[in-house]
Design a protein around this motif. Structure first.
Motif, PDB file in Angstrom:
ATOM      1  N   THR A 408      20.317  42.895  56.111  1.00 22.54           N
ATOM      2  CA  THR A 408      21.343  42.715  55.077  1.00 22.54           C
ATOM      3  C   THR A 408      20.904  41.685  54.034  1.00 22.54           C
ATOM      4  O   THR A 408      20.964  41.935  52.824  1.00 22.54           O
ATOM      5  N   LEU A 409      20.487  40.519  54.504  1.00 24.83           N
ATOM      6  CA  LEU A 409      20.119  39.428  53.586  1.00 24.83           C
ATOM      7  C   LEU A 409      18.897  39.809  52.751  1.00 24.83           C
ATOM      8  O   LEU A 409      18.811  39.475  51.562  1.00 24.83           O
ATOM      9  N   SER A 410      17.982  40.535  53.347  1.00 28.31           N
ATOM     10  CA  SER A 410      16.810  40.999  52.617  1.00 28.31           C
ATOM     11  C   SER A 410      17.207  41.984  51.516  1.00 28.31           C
ATOM     12  O   SER A 410      16.693  41.942  50.396  1.00 28.31           O
ATOM     13  N   CYS A 411      18.145  42.857  51.836  1.00 27.12           N
ATOM     14  CA  CYS A 411      18.628  43.832  50.850  1.00 27.12           C
ATOM     15  C   CYS A 411      19.323  43.135  49.683  1.00 27.12           C
ATOM     16  O   CYS A 411      19.114  43.480  48.516  1.00 27.12           O
ATOM     17  N   VAL A 412      20.150  42.125  49.992  1.00 25.44           N
ATOM     18  CA  VAL A 412      20.831  41.358  48.935  1.00 25.44           C
ATOM     19  C   VAL A 412      19.784  40.658  48.060  1.00 25.44           C
ATOM     20  O   VAL A 412      19.915  40.612  46.829  1.00 25.44           O
ATOM     21  N   THR A 413      18.744  40.131  48.698  1.00 24.17           N
ATOM     22  CA  THR A 413      17.663  39.472  47.939  1.00 24.17           C
ATOM     23  C   THR A 413      16.984  40.457  46.991  1.00 24.17           C
ATOM     24  O   THR A 413      16.767  40.158  45.812  1.00 24.17           O
ATOM     25  N   GLY A 422      29.638  47.562  48.995  1.00 27.03           N
ATOM     26  CA  GLY A 422      29.484  49.016  49.074  1.00 27.03           C
ATOM     27  C   GLY A 422      28.098  49.482  48.682  1.00 27.03           C
ATOM     28  O   GLY A 422      27.493  50.327  49.371  1.00 27.03           O
ATOM     29  N   THR A 423      27.543  48.945  47.592  1.00 25.46           N
ATOM     30  CA  THR A 423      26.214  49.355  47.128  1.00 25.46           C
ATOM     31  C   THR A 423      25.136  48.896  48.107  1.00 25.46           C
ATOM     32  O   THR A 423      24.183  49.632  48.386  1.00 25.46           O
ATOM     33  N   VAL A 424      25.286  47.672  48.625  1.00 25.69           N
ATOM     34  CA  VAL A 424      24.313  47.163  49.607  1.00 25.69           C
ATOM     35  C   VAL A 424      24.266  48.078  50.830  1.00 25.69           C
ATOM     36  O   VAL A 424      23.188  48.429  51.333  1.00 25.69           O
ATOM     37  N   ILE A 425      25.431  48.520  51.289  1.00 24.93           N
ATOM     38  CA  ILE A 425      25.475  49.424  52.452  1.00 24.93           C
ATOM     39  C   ILE A 425      24.821  50.761  52.105  1.00 24.93           C
ATOM     40  O   ILE A 425      24.056  51.321  52.906  1.00 24.93           O
ATOM     41  N   ASP A 426      25.111  51.280  50.912  1.00 28.00           N
ATOM     42  CA  ASP A 426      24.504  52.557  50.497  1.00 28.00           C
ATOM     43  C   ASP A 426      22.971  52.470  50.493  1.00 28.00           C
ATOM     44  O   ASP A 426      22.280  53.404  50.887  1.00 28.00           O
ATOM     45  N   ILE A 427      22.444  51.331  50.031  1.00 31.94           N
ATOM     46  CA  ILE A 427      20.979  51.138  50.027  1.00 31.94           C
ATOM     47  C   ILE A 427      20.462  51.114  51.463  1.00 31.94           C
ATOM     48  O   ILE A 427      19.490  51.804  51.804  1.00 31.94           O
ATOM     49  N   LEU A 428      21.111  50.332  52.320  1.00 35.74           N
ATOM     50  CA  LEU A 428      20.667  50.220  53.712  1.00 35.74           C
ATOM     51  C   LEU A 428      20.694  51.574  54.423  1.00 35.74           C
ATOM     52  O   LEU A 428      19.835  51.879  55.249  1.00 35.74           O
ATOM     53  N   ARG A 429      21.683  52.394  54.083  1.00 34.25           N
ATOM     54  CA  ARG A 429      21.829  53.697  54.752  1.00 34.25           C
ATOM     55  C   ARG A 429      21.065  54.820  54.049  1.00 34.25           C
ATOM     56  O   ARG A 429      21.094  55.971  54.487  1.00 34.25           O
ATOM     57  N   GLY A 430      20.397  54.480  52.924  1.00 36.78           N
ATOM     58  CA  GLY A 430      19.593  55.495  52.239  1.00 36.78           C
ATOM     59  C   GLY A 430      20.418  56.542  51.522  1.00 36.78           C
ATOM     60  O   GLY A 430      20.046  57.724  51.478  1.00 36.78           O
ATOM     61  N   LYS A 439      19.642  53.093  39.265  1.00 35.25           N
ATOM     62  CA  LYS A 439      19.085  51.732  39.268  1.00 35.25           C
ATOM     63  C   LYS A 439      17.739  51.653  39.994  1.00 35.25           C
ATOM     64  O   LYS A 439      17.166  50.567  40.128  1.00 35.25           O
ATOM     65  N   GLY A 440      17.279  52.780  40.494  1.00 35.67           N
ATOM     66  CA  GLY A 440      15.971  52.804  41.154  1.00 35.67           C
ATOM     67  C   GLY A 440      15.967  52.137  42.509  1.00 35.67           C
ATOM     68  O   GLY A 440      14.908  51.745  43.028  1.00 35.67           O
ATOM     69  N   TYR A 441      17.129  52.020  43.127  1.00 30.11           N
ATOM     70  CA  TYR A 441      17.201  51.325  44.411  1.00 30.11           C
ATOM     71  C   TYR A 441      16.541  52.117  45.541  1.00 30.11           C
ATOM     72  O   TYR A 441      16.257  51.564  46.605  1.00 30.11           O
ATOM     73  N   LYS A 451      19.815  53.418  58.533  1.00 25.49           N
ATOM     74  CA  LYS A 451      20.411  54.754  58.699  1.00 25.49           C
ATOM     75  C   LYS A 451      21.090  54.924  60.051  1.00 25.49           C
ATOM     76  O   LYS A 451      21.998  55.739  60.209  1.00 25.49           O
ATOM     77  N   ASP A 452      20.627  54.178  61.043  1.00 28.84           N
ATOM     78  CA  ASP A 452      21.124  54.352  62.413  1.00 28.84           C
ATOM     79  C   ASP A 452      22.508  53.744  62.627  1.00 28.84           C
ATOM     80  O   ASP A 452      23.117  53.945  63.670  1.00 28.84           O
ATOM     81  N   ILE A 453      23.006  52.995  61.634  1.00 28.23           N
ATOM     82  CA  ILE A 453      24.324  52.342  61.774  1.00 28.23           C
ATOM     83  C   ILE A 453      25.305  53.007  60.805  1.00 28.23           C
ATOM     84  O   ILE A 453      24.983  53.224  59.632  1.00 28.23           O
ATOM     85  N   ALA A 454      26.495  53.327  61.296  1.00 18.61           N
ATOM     86  CA  ALA A 454      27.508  54.001  60.465  1.00 18.61           C
ATOM     87  C   ALA A 454      27.965  53.092  59.321  1.00 18.61           C
ATOM     88  O   ALA A 454      27.901  51.863  59.425  1.00 18.61           O
ATOM     89  N   TRP A 455      28.450  53.727  58.251  1.00 22.12           N
ATOM     90  CA  TRP A 455      28.864  52.989  57.046  1.00 22.12           C
ATOM     91  C   TRP A 455      29.918  51.942  57.389  1.00 22.12           C
ATOM     92  O   TRP A 455      29.802  50.778  57.015  1.00 22.12           O
ATOM     93  N   ARG A 456      30.964  52.370  58.129  1.00 19.51           N
ATOM     94  CA  ARG A 456      32.056  51.440  58.454  1.00 19.51           C
ATOM     95  C   ARG A 456      31.561  50.288  59.335  1.00 19.51           C
ATOM     96  O   ARG A 456      32.005  49.157  59.195  1.00 19.51           O
ATOM     97  N   ASP A 457      30.619  50.579  60.238  1.00 19.51           N
ATOM     98  CA  ASP A 457      30.075  49.520  61.094  1.00 19.51           C
ATOM     99  C   ASP A 457      29.287  48.500  60.258  1.00 19.51           C
ATOM    100  O   ASP A 457      29.390  47.285  60.476  1.00 19.51           O
ATOM    101  N   TRP A 458      28.498  49.012  59.284  1.00 20.58           N
ATOM    102  CA  TRP A 458      27.793  48.089  58.385  1.00 20.58           C
ATOM    103  C   TRP A 458      28.806  47.182  57.673  1.00 20.58           C
ATOM    104  O   TRP A 458      28.592  45.982  57.522  1.00 20.58           O
TER     105      TRP A 458
END
Length: 710
Positions: A408-413, A422-430, A439-441, A451-458
């Motif tokens: 998570t922290l790496s993605c925010v960085t 919401g956008t951070v979760i979308d990036i993590l889940r691909g 935005k080229g994310y 991808k292995d973790i559900a959106w709501r769980d993230w």
């Protein structure tokens, strides 16, 4: 600048203290040095001395801007009692009283003058004839639209720095997040003000949150070992304060209501009695308590969920100001959230208020140390759990969340701290949506690593990281996620992170053991199926969207007869429980009575309705009737509807909120096709349930309600 011995002698002579509290000395020295200052100091931390003591020693007059008449009077009375020449000017005074104060100002007989922002323009002539040595702006968060108590009258205060450019300004508030602090300085034209942030950690306050069911009974239990302790109960509505005060009086407590609708004399009397310990409990709207220096408030209850963490923290801060152990209790419910969402919709900065409402909701539902959440919200990070909140006293099961936190922290960085949850979760889940692609994310190293973790769980994990201070939300920047000083410890220093197991979120209360399997009952299944068909036609939706056949079969087998049992049926969620629960429970109870006492069915049914009617006529609420009759609230609710349909004198307004009636009335006037319940349900996006819509429409059909009623 006065010498240190003179400052300490003044502290002792006028305030009775031998030493300063943390930060007070530093702030006072800064004022004497001529600096502008912003002071963030929690309730009870001693903010007032930071301008009152300099006001005594500075050559001219200290002008204090204060938002409430009651607050001014309390402060001035306290100063006069300490031998300090002080006065206030506001709309409660007549012209003769004000002229007398003006004369004293010109004769240099007043050192501190308290003024409401609305009254400033009337004093321009006087200001040109006297020396203003210091301007103090109390409750400074009121100037900021990011703050929790925005007041338009405060927005004019920026002119004071232009009018008195060489006079230091000190702005003070008990609570302000980072966005609000900067906004206060900008609006007051003091962008270079020295910011003083006191610790927000009130270790003596225990923190507890409970679901908002049977609140009255829970309050009586809470007070059972506090027979003489002073306390405040904060409520959202005026009516609730009055009803609650009456119920407390009936139980023998000394209690009074306090809200803006009560006349000034009565409010003053309530405040006076509470300060003097002749009144034990005040049931109040949020207006009560500002500036009241009562040190022995032993507990604070929030009957409803507050609008935001700032307001909540300020209000619980009125307990235990003497440093002794004190209790705080917060109730929360889905209904409170819906009501607060409506308030936010009507505010001038809807998005910010909704985001802050989300934070207090997350606090209430949290599985992390509550003190950590409060302190991190104000930018104060602690590493150890407090041990004095309900989560610490009954901790959940934890998992090693270090990898989740690192991702998570790496993605925010990598998004350069420019995106919300919401956008951070979308990036993590691909995710492959347009917002990510544009935005080229999809090219980031963190894209798809979760991808292995559900959106709501993230979402729940990230909320925990925010609650623990590893991330913060920038409300003034469209709720972007930002790193904190603790983030680096996880990313670069190998710090481990514990996260609560998400199954704990479902453990709001222990599961109710449902009745034993009663076997098949074709007649009951058919009754439930017919009921489902009627409800689907009424709502304008397919029958299966109400409940599936599998869910009806489970009802047939286990025959739930209370809300607690019904919610355990597979396929029954909270929303469907609210929309349809009482009708299905009613049908199951009716079937069971018919099966066991066929001959007495009609007379028993009549009797049970009459019992409910008799209790209703005694003035009991649905919840109170349910407790007395040992039936589900939803069953009593169905009795009330039935009695109304049979022509009994039932005031439906008691069971539906006036604001809901108003909203539904407006919707009825503007909807293209206001037939049935579904158009209304969709119009409110599910925020108002079918039962409330049905009742409100019945009230409107009666034509006996004014939507302007309080």
């Amino acid at each position: 600048m006065p010498e240190q011995p003179q400052i300490l002698a003044t502290l002792k002579e006028y305030f009775g203290y031998d030493t300063f509290r943390p930060l007070q000395q530093e702030i006072i020295d800064s004022v004497f040095a001529g600096n502008d200052n912003l002071v963030i100091m929690p309730t009870g931390g001693g903010k007032s001395i930071c301008y009152q003591l300099p006001g005594i020693l500075l050559p001219g007059i200290t002008l204090v801007i204060s938002p409430l008449i009651a607050l001014m009077k309390d402060q001035v009375d306290g100063l006069l009692a300490n031998g300090i020449a002080a006065a206030f000017v506001n709309s409660s005074q007549n012209q003769e009283e004000q002229q007398d104060i003006y004369k004293k100002l010109l004769d240099k007989e007043i050192k501190l003058l308290y003024v409401a922002p609305e009254s400033l323009s009337f004093l321009d002539t006087i200001f040109s004839q006297i020396e203003i040595s210091l301007v103090a702006i109390d409750e400074a968060h009121c100037i900021s639209a990011w703050g929790h108590d925005f007041r338009p009258a405060y927005t004019q205060l920026g002119y004071l720095k232009n009018k008195f450019p060489k006079t230091p300004i000190i702005a003070l508030t008990a609570t302000a997040d980072k966005a609000t602090r900067q906004d206060i300085c900008n609006q007051l034209n003091i962008p270079k003000a020295i910011q003083h942030l006191a610790s927000f950690d009130r270790k003596n306050l225990s923190l507890e949150v409970r679901p908002g069911n049977k609140r009255i009974e829970q309050i009586f239990t809470f007070l059972s070992d506090k027979p003489n302790d002073s306390g405040i109960i904060y409520c959202l509505s005026r009516k609730t304060t009055e009803k609650l005060a009456e119920k407390l009086k009936d139980k023998g407590f000394s209690a009074e209501a306090y809200h803006a609708g009560i006349d000034h004399q009565k409010r003053s009397q309530v405040q006076e009695d509470f300060i003097n310990d002749t009144l034990q409990i005040v049931c109040a709207t949020i207006a009560f308590g500002m500036g009241i220096d009562k040190s022995n408030v032993r507990w604070v209850i929030h009957y409803n969920l507050p609008k935001n963490i700032e307001g909540y923290y300020q209000e619980i801060g009125r307990a235990g100001r003497d440093g002794l152990p004190s209790s705080t209790l917060l109730f929360h419910s889905y209904a409170d959230v819906v009501q607060l969402q409506k308030f936010a919709d009507m505010s001038g900065n809807k998005e910010v208020q909704l985001a802050k409402l989300d934070r207090i909701k997350q606090y209430a539902e949290s599985l992390s140390c509550r003190r950590k959440i409060l302190l991190s919200y104000f930018g104060e990070l602690i590493e150890k759990d407090c041990g004095n909140c309900d989560v610490c006293k009954d901790p959940p099961t934890f998992i090693d969340g270090t990898v989740i936190a690192q991702k998570t922290l790496s993605c925010v960085t990598r998004t350069q701290e420019q995106e919300p949850i919401g956008t951070v979760i979308d990036i993590l889940r691909g995710a492959q949506n347009t917002a990510i692609q544009d935005k080229g994310y999809q090219n980031l190293k963190t894209y798809g690593i979760g991808k292995d973790i559900a959106w709501r769980d993230w979402q729940q994990y990230i909320i925990q990281l925010i609650n623990q201070g590893y991330l913060e939300i920038a409300f003034h920047q469209n709720n972007k996620l930002k790193l904190t000083s603790l983030s680096k410890k996880v990313l670069f220093e190998g710090e481990k992170v514990s996260l609560a197991h998400l199954k704990e979120l479902e453990k709001v209360k222990q599961p109710v053991v449902i009745q034993m399997d009663q076997g098949v009952a074709p007649d009951l299944f058919e009754k439930l199926r017919q009921l489902r068909l009627e409800l689907s036609k009424e709502a304008g939706i397919p029958a299966y969207q109400i409940f599936s056949d599998a869910t009806l079969r489970e009802m047939e087998k286990f025959r739930p007869m209370s809300d607690e049992e019904f919610i355990q049926i597979n396929g029954v969620g909270r929303q469907k429980m609210q929309n349809y629960g009482y009708q299905f429970i009613k049908e199951i109870i009716s079937f069971s009575q018919e099966k066991t006492k066929k001959k007495k069915k009609s007379s028993k049914k009549g009797k049970t309705h009459k019992e409910t009617l008799a209790l209703y006529q005694e003035g009991l609420s649905i919840e109170e009737i349910a407790i007395k009759r040992q039936l589900a609230s939803s069953t009593i609710f169905s009795h009330i509807q039935k009695l109304y349909e049979e022509g009994e004198d039932i005031d439906l307004k008691k069971f539906v909120n006036t604001e809901d009636i108003k909203s539904i009335k407006e919707a009825k006037e503007h909807l293209d096709n206001p037939e049935g319940l579904k158009p209304y349900f969709e119009h409110f996006q599910g925020a108002i349930d079918y039962n409330t819509i049905k009742l409100a429409l019945a009230v409107l059909e009666q034509g006996t309600v004014s939507v302007n009623d309080e």
